[in-house]
Design a protein around this motif. Structure first.
Motif, mmCIF file in Angstrom:
data_model
loop_
_atom_site.group_PDB
_atom_site.id
_atom_site.type_symbol
_atom_site.label_atom_id
_atom_site.label_comp_id
_atom_site.label_asym_id
_atom_site.label_seq_id
_atom_site.Cartn_x
_atom_site.Cartn_y
_atom_site.Cartn_z
ATOM 1 N N GLU A 28 35.779 48.244 41.351
ATOM 2 C CA GLU A 28 37.117 47.663 41.486
ATOM 3 C C GLU A 28 38.181 48.703 41.822
ATOM 4 O O GLU A 28 39.062 48.476 42.639
ATOM 5 C CB GLU A 28 37.481 46.975 40.164
ATOM 6 C CG GLU A 28 38.377 45.781 40.320
ATOM 7 C CD GLU A 28 38.451 45.053 38.994
ATOM 8 O OE1 GLU A 28 38.944 45.659 38.034
ATOM 9 O OE2 GLU A 28 38.013 43.896 38.935
ATOM 10 N N ASP A 29 38.114 49.874 41.188
ATOM 11 C CA ASP A 29 39.155 50.889 41.370
ATOM 12 C C ASP A 29 38.958 51.749 42.600
ATOM 13 O O ASP A 29 39.773 52.619 42.880
ATOM 14 C CB ASP A 29 39.205 51.798 40.130
ATOM 15 C CG ASP A 29 39.590 51.011 38.887
ATOM 16 O OD1 ASP A 29 40.318 50.002 39.034
ATOM 17 O OD2 ASP A 29 39.157 51.395 37.790
ATOM 18 N N SER A 31 39.332 52.817 46.176
ATOM 19 C CA SER A 31 40.251 52.481 47.263
ATOM 20 C C SER A 31 39.860 53.292 48.489
ATOM 21 O O SER A 31 39.540 54.467 48.400
ATOM 22 C CB SER A 31 41.697 52.788 46.865
ATOM 23 O OG SER A 31 41.844 54.172 46.649
#
Length: 149
Positions: A28-29, A31
């Motif tokens: 999720e984190d 980027s």
């Protein structure tokens, strides 16, 4: 690339060790900007590597596959069978046609094993080498001879 974290996570999801929701939460984190994504895609595809660079292709299937191991065992057993029948036939005085068939089947099995080894087991490694520029001597007008027929 074999031991990449993302690949390990995908294998764990496939085997059922990690649930899909846990894998999404783990990633999720992460980027990735569009420029970094394009640079990662273009790297090695459109950029020319430097001379002496070792390029490894990991697209080919792994040699650790159970199918490759079974095919290798199958090939070794058949090679031993045909080579044994050839040897037995030589000592027992079999006809030349049967002996040549046994030898041909031995060679064919060994060739199939070699093809499978080259395709699925041997890693694809390429060493990039660039040819140097050729030295062209200056044109010498006195070096040419005029032949008339």
């Amino acid at each position: 690339m074999k031991d990449d974290i993302v690949m390990r996570l995908l294998k764990q999801v496939k085997s059922g060790e990690v649930s899909l929701d846990d894998a999404r939460a783990a990633l999720e984190d992460v980027s990735l900007s569009e420029d970094a994504y394009n640079a990662a895609l273009d790297h090695g595809v459109f950029n020319h590597p430097l001379p002496g660079t070792v390029v490894r292709a990991t697209i080919s299937p792994s040699g650790e596959s159970i199918l490759v191991i079974l095919l290798a065992l199958w090939g070794v057993l058949w090679t031993l069978f045909w080579a044994g029948s050839l040897t037995y036939g030589l000592f027992k005085g079999w006809d030349q046609q049967i002996l040549s068939f046994s030898m041909g089947m031995t060679f064919l099995t060994v060739i199939i094993l070699g093809i499978v080894y080259l395709k699925y087991v041997l890693p694809d490694v390429l060493i990039v080498k660039h040819r140097g520029n050729k030295y062209i001597t200056p044109n010498d007008p006195e070096g040419w001879k005029d032949y008339e027929v």
